[in-house]
Scaffold this active site. Structure first.
Site, PDB file in Angstrom:
ATOM      1  N   TYR A 286       1.039  -1.085   0.310  1.00  0.00           N
ATOM      2  CA  TYR A 286       0.110  -0.072  -0.115  1.00  0.00           C
ATOM      3  C   TYR A 286       0.986   0.822  -0.388  1.00  0.00           C
ATOM      4  CZ  TYR A 286      -5.005  -1.755   0.942  1.00  0.00           C
ATOM      5  OH  TYR A 286      -6.215  -2.042   0.188  1.00  0.00           O
TER       6      TYR A 286
ATOM      7  N   ARG B 174       3.184  10.898  -8.737  1.00  0.00           N
ATOM      8  CA  ARG B 174       2.269  10.929 -10.403  1.00  0.00           C
ATOM      9  C   ARG B 174       2.097  12.639  -9.786  1.00  0.00           C
ATOM     10  NH1 ARG B 174      -1.470   9.864 -13.884  1.00  0.00           N
ATOM     11  NH2 ARG B 174      -2.791  12.477 -14.665  1.00  0.00           N
TER      12      ARG B 174
ATOM     13  N   ASP C 254       1.699  16.306 -11.546  1.00  0.00           N
ATOM     14  CA  ASP C 254       0.826  16.816 -11.561  1.00  0.00           C
ATOM     15  C   ASP C 254       0.610  18.423 -11.372  1.00  0.00           C
ATOM     16  OD1 ASP C 254      -0.502  14.747 -13.117  1.00  0.00           O
ATOM     17  OD2 ASP C 254      -1.520  14.355 -11.998  1.00  0.00           O
TER      18      ASP C 254
ATOM     19  N   MET D  43       0.601  22.444 -12.598  1.00  0.00           N
ATOM     20  CA  MET D  43      -0.462  23.354 -12.463  1.00  0.00           C
ATOM     21  C   MET D  43       0.057  24.995 -12.416  1.00  0.00           C
ATOM     22  SD  MET D  43      -2.834  20.951 -10.640  1.00  0.00           S
ATOM     23  CE  MET D  43      -3.597  21.869  -9.252  1.00  0.00           C
TER      24      MET D  43
ATOM     25  N   PHE E 219      -5.184  18.934 -13.564  1.00  0.00           N
ATOM     26  CA  PHE E 219      -6.174  19.408 -12.036  1.00  0.00           C
ATOM     27  C   PHE E 219      -7.047  18.379 -11.090  1.00  0.00           C
ATOM     28  CE2 PHE E 219      -9.169  22.955 -13.831  1.00  0.00           C
ATOM     29  CZ  PHE E 219      -9.895  21.620 -13.261  1.00  0.00           C
TER      30      PHE E 219
ATOM     31  N   ASN F 109      -2.351  -0.692   7.809  1.00  0.00           N
ATOM     32  CA  ASN F 109      -2.231  -2.387   7.949  1.00  0.00           C
ATOM     33  C   ASN F 109      -1.105  -2.218   8.697  1.00  0.00           C
ATOM     34  OD1 ASN F 109      -3.410  -4.159   6.254  1.00  0.00           O
ATOM     35  ND2 ASN F 109      -4.116  -2.606   4.861  1.00  0.00           N
TER      36      ASN F 109
ATOM     37  N   ASP G 260      -2.857 -11.254  13.009  1.00  0.00           N
ATOM     38  CA  ASP G 260      -3.164 -10.401  11.630  1.00  0.00           C
ATOM     39  C   ASP G 260      -4.320  -9.664  11.876  1.00  0.00           C
ATOM     40  OD1 ASP G 260      -2.944 -10.111   8.559  1.00  0.00           O
ATOM     41  OD2 ASP G 260      -2.353 -11.829   8.052  1.00  0.00           O
TER      42      ASP G 260
ATOM     43  N   ASN H 197      -8.582  -8.317   3.447  1.00  0.00           N
ATOM     44  CA  ASN H 197      -6.985  -7.378   3.169  1.00  0.00           C
ATOM     45  C   ASN H 197      -6.572  -7.750   1.618  1.00  0.00           C
ATOM     46  OD1 ASN H 197      -6.052  -5.071   4.417  1.00  0.00           O
ATOM     47  ND2 ASN H 197      -4.277  -6.521   5.311  1.00  0.00           N
TER      48      ASN H 197
ATOM     49  N   SER I 123      -9.019  -6.071  -0.578  1.00  0.00           N
ATOM     50  CA  SER I 123      -8.689  -4.337  -0.721  1.00  0.00           C
ATOM     51  C   SER I 123      -7.405  -3.721  -1.558  1.00  0.00           C
ATOM     52  CB  SER I 123      -8.036  -4.484   0.564  1.00  0.00           C
ATOM     53  OG  SER I 123      -9.729  -5.021   1.472  1.00  0.00           O
TER      54      SER I 123
ATOM     55  N   THR J 133      -7.510  -1.501  -4.828  1.00  0.00           N
ATOM     56  CA  THR J 133      -7.545  -0.121  -4.582  1.00  0.00           C
ATOM     57  C   THR J 133      -6.032  -0.291  -6.143  1.00  0.00           C
ATOM     58  OG1 THR J 133      -7.284   0.032  -2.697  1.00  0.00           O
ATOM     59  CG2 THR J 133      -6.182   2.509  -3.733  1.00  0.00           C
TER      60      THR J 133
ATOM     61  N   THR K 286     -11.528   0.208  -1.041  1.00  0.00           N
ATOM     62  CA  THR K 286     -11.508   0.444   0.507  1.00  0.00           C
ATOM     63  C   THR K 286     -12.140   0.616   1.778  1.00  0.00           C
ATOM     64  OG1 THR K 286     -10.960   2.686  -0.136  1.00  0.00           O
ATOM     65  CG2 THR K 286     -11.514   3.023   1.318  1.00  0.00           C
TER      66      THR K 286
ATOM     67  N   THR L   2     -11.667  -2.378   3.428  1.00  0.00           N
ATOM     68  CA  THR L   2     -10.372  -2.498   4.810  1.00  0.00           C
ATOM     69  C   THR L   2     -11.318  -1.958   6.111  1.00  0.00           C
ATOM     70  OG1 THR L   2      -9.382  -1.479   3.064  1.00  0.00           O
ATOM     71  CG2 THR L   2      -8.705  -0.783   4.861  1.00  0.00           C
TER      72      THR L   2
ATOM     73  N   THR M 213     -11.137  -5.850  13.415  1.00  0.00           N
ATOM     74  CA  THR M 213      -9.941  -6.526  14.111  1.00  0.00           C
ATOM     75  C   THR M 213      -9.779  -5.927  15.583  1.00  0.00           C
ATOM     76  OG1 THR M 213      -8.586  -6.501  11.683  1.00  0.00           O
ATOM     77  CG2 THR M 213      -7.644  -6.864  13.552  1.00  0.00           C
TER      78      THR M 213
ATOM     79  N   HIS N  81     -16.502  15.289   3.566  1.00  0.00           N
ATOM     80  CA  HIS N  81     -16.124  15.491   4.816  1.00  0.00           C
ATOM     81  C   HIS N  81     -15.359  14.249   5.153  1.00  0.00           C
ATOM     82  CE1 HIS N  81     -14.948  19.220   6.634  1.00  0.00           C
ATOM     83  NE2 HIS N  81     -14.582  18.020   7.459  1.00  0.00           N
TER      84      HIS N  81
ATOM     85  N   GLU O 230     -14.096  11.905   4.644  1.00  0.00           N
ATOM     86  CA  GLU O 230     -13.038  11.363   4.076  1.00  0.00           C
ATOM     87  C   GLU O 230     -11.716  11.961   4.722  1.00  0.00           C
ATOM     88  OE1 GLU O 230     -12.048   8.662   2.363  1.00  0.00           O
ATOM     89  OE2 GLU O 230      -9.989  10.091   1.235  1.00  0.00           O
TER      90      GLU O 230
ATOM     91  N   TYR P 212     -11.603  13.386   7.243  1.00  0.00           N
ATOM     92  CA  TYR P 212     -11.447  12.616   8.990  1.00  0.00           C
ATOM     93  C   TYR P 212     -10.222  11.695   8.366  1.00  0.00           C
ATOM     94  CZ  TYR P 212     -12.285  17.540  10.033  1.00  0.00           C
ATOM     95  OH  TYR P 212     -12.843  18.335  10.322  1.00  0.00           O
TER      96      TYR P 212
ATOM     97  N   SER Q 250       0.393  11.593  17.874  1.00  0.00           N
ATOM     98  CA  SER Q 250       0.698  10.668  19.245  1.00  0.00           C
ATOM     99  C   SER Q 250       1.372   9.832  19.686  1.00  0.00           C
ATOM    100  CB  SER Q 250      -0.705  10.379  19.377  1.00  0.00           C
ATOM    101  OG  SER Q 250      -2.048  10.903  19.091  1.00  0.00           O
TER     102      SER Q 250
ATOM    103  N   SER R  36      -8.171  11.451  27.631  1.00  0.00           N
ATOM    104  CA  SER R  36      -9.691  13.012  26.566  1.00  0.00           C
ATOM    105  C   SER R  36      -9.002  13.184  25.156  1.00  0.00           C
ATOM    106  CB  SER R  36      -8.915  14.042  27.491  1.00  0.00           C
ATOM    107  OG  SER R  36      -7.851  15.357  26.348  1.00  0.00           O
TER     108      SER R  36
ATOM    109  N   THR S  77     -10.043  19.157  17.669  1.00  0.00           N
ATOM    110  CA  THR S  77      -8.876  19.292  17.129  1.00  0.00           C
ATOM    111  C   THR S  77      -7.634  19.932  18.127  1.00  0.00           C
ATOM    112  OG1 THR S  77      -9.998  19.463  14.613  1.00  0.00           O
ATOM    113  CG2 THR S  77      -7.726  19.443  14.758  1.00  0.00           C
TER     114      THR S  77
ATOM    115  N   LYS T 123      -6.434  17.952  21.390  1.00  0.00           N
ATOM    116  CA  LYS T 123      -5.495  17.473  20.155  1.00  0.00           C
ATOM    117  C   LYS T 123      -4.110  18.110  20.974  1.00  0.00           C
ATOM    118  CE  LYS T 123      -8.034  13.471  17.909  1.00  0.00           C
ATOM    119  NZ  LYS T 123      -6.290  12.483  18.091  1.00  0.00           N
TER     120      LYS T 123
ATOM    121  N   HIS U  41      -5.714  26.298   1.872  1.00  0.00           N
ATOM    122  CA  HIS U  41      -6.534  26.028   3.046  1.00  0.00           C
ATOM    123  C   HIS U  41      -6.715  24.155   3.172  1.00  0.00           C
ATOM    124  CE1 HIS U  41      -9.146  24.236   6.324  1.00  0.00           C
ATOM    125  NE2 HIS U  41      -9.701  23.847   5.175  1.00  0.00           N
ATOM    126  N   PHE U  42      -6.488  24.276   1.992  1.00  0.00           N
ATOM    127  CA  PHE U  42      -7.426  22.934   2.156  1.00  0.00           C
ATOM    128  C   PHE U  42      -5.563  21.582   1.822  1.00  0.00           C
ATOM    129  CE2 PHE U  42      -8.681  22.982  -2.068  1.00  0.00           C
ATOM    130  CZ  PHE U  42      -8.193  22.305  -2.510  1.00  0.00           C
ATOM    131  N   HIS U  43      -4.727  23.118   1.064  1.00  0.00           N
ATOM    132  CA  HIS U  43      -3.465  22.053   1.420  1.00  0.00           C
ATOM    133  C   HIS U  43      -2.829  21.948   2.644  1.00  0.00           C
ATOM    134  CE1 HIS U  43      -4.064  21.446  -3.200  1.00  0.00           C
ATOM    135  NE2 HIS U  43      -3.641  21.347  -3.013  1.00  0.00           N
TER     136      HIS U  43
END
Lengths: 670, 296
Positions: A61, A71, A75, A79, A102, A123, A134, A141, A144, A148, A200, A203, A210, A283, A285, A287, A298, A314, A358, A361, A418-420
């Site tokens: 994986y 790859r 791209d 861009m 894009f 995994n 396992d 598994n 899966s 993918t 997925t 999985t 598991t 959305h 996804e 998380y 952690s 906590s 968040t 954390k 922001h999302f990057h």
């Protein structure tokens, strides 16, 4: 006979995809040739392709994810350079090509780079940390993974047979409907994502099972390492939301193939329904990707501070809180569709509430360092870089959750930045940290520290030089996905962003060099103890690399930090626990069913894309036959004799004794 | 006023560009960006100390620092837990208040308070240009929006093909243009200005040039412009609209001297079907009109 497929599908008139395809095909042929010449096929087939070992599957994986990361990065380079060159100019990529790039960038990065890397680490690590041999369903598994890989293959096939979607990584209708996108691009997207999405989903089922059912004796829920909690939360999300993705894309497929009207803008279809459904998956996804990354951080903060994780309970609460609230925020992706003040208020507030989990954390990681002995190894550098980057990304995220602010920067370069900021700063940094951290457990030697640090600094600086200008461009009104730019004033920032990409390229080269140097100098980087970082959870109780059965004897956990307790006891008494009585171990047998199924899934997907109906039927029947044959299998497991188990474990014990002696001497010295 | 100064300062600091969303020329944009900055400031108060604390903690407790005490088992403090949950909760309650009040106050559908009645403009997103219909004046334009300064403008927005977003950065809020639906947006330009508008939702190959000029002019000038346009130039008859629905890129601004008053309704209810999309005889990469239409 061949549906829509004809020679005109090969882009002989477009030099960029053509040259890329030729180079790619030659590389693949070269690799295959080398494997054949060296006679590696039996080994690959036996040890990797048909392997149901969670560690091998995890490594495959990660390999898939890393190749796709490169790859997707290629791209990205195209861009950013196109936008820098195409200011009041056409640039070098026409819209019909740029729009594919894009779209492919987003699709590949989320589905085929980030997801495989996250699932790869899940995994590799989860069974080791839970003290088991396992995952719950080892053959599933393998299926899966290969599904993918099948999706990833289809996306890349689109490079030289036909085209990829030109609709963005989420193909909003009506643009993605047959009327406005008559080509096969959207179909490539649909089947690649559908096939990998099935993988997925399986999985997710596998890891929920598991974690819930496969813990070693004494591993109660509240003794599980934090990473396992995040794996559980992410897997629950996968099980909850991937069916939505599958159903949504199936509806779009029905529209495109059979003239249904779910999302068309005629005959009562409603494209907004697609937007709602796709984000109800999309959305959570985010998380699914970031929660395991939180788990990785952690582990690292705790290990490299030499302390237990601060506020473990906590952290568990915050993780589950995020897991649940993640499914109640999807509408913030389209505040600007005019849902009205009440709806926008509800979703704006629910979105910002996630920041509470968040934020807790972040503080817990900071207080984990309090009173610690912080070692700035490479994983720790990524983790500190993450806190800095992610906190700012989270802040701009909450800004975007404020509807009136979002009205100014929705779909702008500010959003892109922001999302990057959260996905690169959160997920990708976490993955790099995790790979560096668990690499010795996988291969028996550490990654080179100097090159790892260089890669980190170039990535951190490169990230900010690339994306800080995009924040500002967004505030200057620049929207995303522009093939060319008509406003001269944006030139300096677009150029600066391109410089940042250059720095990121240096960072990527450092990563590759790090890998090569580490392999060449593996003897001096060898981890002989199995515990290179002074770890605290059970994976460090195994030798490096871990044997295929993980644990000779099932561990018996007695506290929150399973391995740390064992280690402390051994150091205090200056001896290992008495040698156990070794018994034969049952391990699942290898199975080619994953590879076989995925092969025919690829054939089916390709046939559906080009509407070669007979081939689609054949592929589907063959894939199903694979399952049937598998279901009638009689032999599921093989026995590892007790002597073999004893031999492997005694080697481990002698290495531990040497470690113990060293620790004893250190203890005496301090 | 202090807030305005902060906004201006920040806008100047952000590259000195005076054309973005932080340099609004109307009340909606001003309120949006004020909320943007309020939320940003609230969060910076927390975020900056947090980042500093993280770095300080890592440095203070570095393994090579003999002065820092080592607490190998310290992993819980109820007081710290209370604080670390409270800080984000309090911040988010504050932000939640901003969200609640802001969402209602700046709902794009809500009319702007004004003495003068709003100017009605109907907007149709087409592949790949914008059609603006002035029902009160009986005229229409393509890729050119002329509005009277100081007068609220009520936009009714739909699409005749795929999704787009109507967005004039310096006027404020954006909103989707969607087929079969009408969204509404209320904006106002406070003073005469030359602005640019664009689509903020990717809509296909011609998307990058889906820009339009926005001219905010004095009310009298607007009246004069509308009077002169009326009856002059081409009419937006069914044939002309059918032509507009075909995909084209970089379309020059056009002013139509007359328009069917029912046209917008017919498009929004899809009595007139949506645009045909790419045509085999007219592939999207050709048929490009040579002009600088929609460009600044």
């Amino acid at each position: 006979m061949f549906g829509k497929l004809s020679w005109s599908a090969i882009p002989l008139d477009q030099p960029i995809p053509l040259i890329t395809s030729v180079v790619l095909i030659l590389t693949i042929l070269g690799v295959l040739g080398l494997v054949t010449a060296k006679g590696w096929w039996p080994y690959l087939w036996r040890e990797w392709i048909t392997s149901v070992d969670h560690k091998r599957i995890g490594i495959m994986y990660c390999l898939l994810g890393s190749v796709m990361l490169i790859r997707g990065f290629a791209d990205a380079i195209m861009m950013r350079s196109q936008q820098a060159l195409a200011i009041n100019a056409p640039g070098y990529l026409p819209p019909e090509h740029y729009n594919q790039i894009f779209s492919a960038h987003g699709t590949i990065m989320i589905f085929f780079a980030a997801m495989p890397l996250v699932i790869g680490l899940m995994n590799f690590v989860t069974p080791l940390q839970l003290g088991v041999r396992d995952v719950a369903f080892p053959t599933l598994n393998s299926v899966s993974f290969w599904l993918t890989a099948s999706g990833a293959l289809l996306v890349n096939v689109s490079l030289f047979i036909g085209e990829f979607a030109r609709t963005g990584w989420l193909p909003y209708p009506p643009l993605s409907e047959a009327t406005y996108s008559p080509g096969v691009g959207v179909d490539y997207y649909l089947w690649a994502v559908q096939i990998s999405g099935v993988g997925t989903l399986m999985t997710g089922i596998n890891f929920v099972t598991t974690v819930l059912k496969m813990r070693c004796p004494g591993m109660t829920y509240l003794r599980m390492p934090m990473f396992c909690w995040t794996v559980l939360a992410a897997s629950l999300l996968i099980v909850a939301v991937f069916p939505i993705l599958t159903a949504t894309l199936a509806m779009l497929s029905l529209d495109r193939y059979f003239g249904f009207h779910y999302f068309t803008n005629t005959a009562g279809g409603n494209p907004m329904m697609f937007v709602n459904l796709i984000w109800a998956w999309g959305h959570p996804e985010v998380y699914i990707l970031v929660l395991p990354a939180f788990g990785i951080f952690s582990e690292i903060f705790s290990t490299f501070s030499g302390k237990p994780l601060f506020g473990y309970r906590s952290m568990v609460a915050a993780t589950l809180f995020i897991c649940i609230v993640a499914m109640m925020v999807w509408l913030h992706h389209f505040f600007t569709m005019g849902a009205g003040a009440a709806v926008n208020t509800a979703f704006g507030i629910s979105t910002s509430i996630i920041a509470v989990g968040t934020g807790v954390k972040i503080y817990n990681w900071i207080f984990t360092m309090y009173g610690g002995r912080v070692r700035f190894s490479v994983p720790m550098l990524w983790s500190l870089g993450f806190i800095f980057t992610f906190v700012i990304g989270g802040m701009t995220g909450v800004l975007l959750a404020v509807p009136p602010a979002d009205f100014l920067v929705h779909n702008s370069m500010f959003l892109v930045a922001h999302f990057h900021n959260v996905i690169v700063g959160g997920v990708v940094f976490g993955l790099f940290a995790g790979i560096d951290y668990w690499f010795p457990k996988a291969f028996g030697f550490r990654l080179h520290e100097g090159w790892g640090k260089a890669a980190f600094w170039f990535a951190l600086v490169g990230f900010w030089v690339t994306f800080a200008p995009l924040y500002i461009l967004g505030l200057q009104g620049m929207t995303r996905r522009l093939q060319h730019v008509n406003i001269e004033e944006w030139r300096p920032l677009l150029d600066l962003s391109l410089v940042g990409v250059g720095i990121l390229i240096v960072g990527a080269v450092c990563q590759v060099v790090m890998l090569v140097v580490s392999i060449l100098r593996r003897d001096e980087l060898r981890d002989v103890t199995g515990d290179p970082w002074d770890g605290r959870s059970l994976e460090w109780a195994t030798p490096s690399p871990a044997p295929f059965f993980n644990f000779a004897v099932m561990p018996n956990v007695q506290g929150e930090e399973a391995y740390w307790d064992i280690k402390l006891r051994a150091v205090e008494s200056q001896q290992l626990s008495p040698e156990p009585r070794y018994e034969p171990i049952e391990m699942p047998v290898n199975s080619p069913v994953g590879f076989y199924t995925a092969f025919f899934a690829t054939v089916t997907g390709f046939a559906l894309i080009w509407q070669i109906w007979w081939l689609a039927g054949l592929g589907l029947a063959a894939a199903f036959a694979g399952f049937v044959v598998f279901a009638w299998r009689d032999v599921h497991e093989f026995h590892v004799p007790a002597e073999e188990v004893a031999r492997v474990d005694r080697a481990r014990r002698s290495a531990r004794e040497a470690l113990l002696e060293r620790l004893g001497q250190q203890g005496a010295a301090t | 006023m202090a807030r305005r100064a902060a906004v201006g300062l920040a806008a100047a600091g952000l590259g000195g560009c005076a054309r973005g969303v932080l340099d609004p020329v109307g009340p909606v944009g001003a309120d949006d960006s004020a909320i943007f900055f309020d939320a940003l400031m609230v969060m910076l108060v927390i975020v900056i100390p947090t980042i500093l604390l993280a770095f300080w903690m890592a440095w203070r407790y570095r393994a090579s620092n003999p002065k820092a005490e080592y607490l190998p088992n310290w992993s819980y403090s109820g007081r710290i837990e209370a604080v670390v949950w409270s800080i984000p909760i309090l911040t988010i309650m504050f932000i939640g208040g901003i969200i609640w009040i802001g969402s209602y106050r700046l709902d794009p559908f809500k009319p702007l308070p004004s003495k003068s009645p709003p100017l009605e403009v109907q907007v149709v997103a087409l592949d790949w240009k914008w059609l603006f219909i002035y029902p009160q004046q009986g005229i229409a334009t393509v890729n050119q929006l002329v509005v009277p300064a100081g007068t609220p403008v009520h936009f009714s927005i739909t699409s005749a093909s795929v999704f787009n977003v109507f967005f004039v950065p310096r006027l404020g809020s954006m909103i989707y243009a969607m087929p079969g639906m009408v969204s509404q947006l209320n904006l106002q330009a406070d003073r005469p200005a030359l602005l640019f508008g664009q689509s903020a939702q990717f809509s296909g190959d011609g998307f990058s040039d889906m820009q339009f000029q926005v001219r905010s002019v004095a009310p009298a000038e607007f009246q004069a412009w509308a009077q002169a346009a009326r009856g002059a130039g081409p009419m937006l008859d069914p044939a002309a609209y059918a032509q507009l629905m075909r995909q084209s890129q970089r379309v020059s601004p056009v002013t139509y001297g007359g328009v069917d008053p029912q046209l917008f309704q017919a498009v929004a209810t899809q009595a007139i079907g949506p645009g045909p999309g790419p045509q085999p005889e007219n592939p999207s990469h050709s048929g490009r009109e040579v002009s600088t239409g929609g460009r600044r």
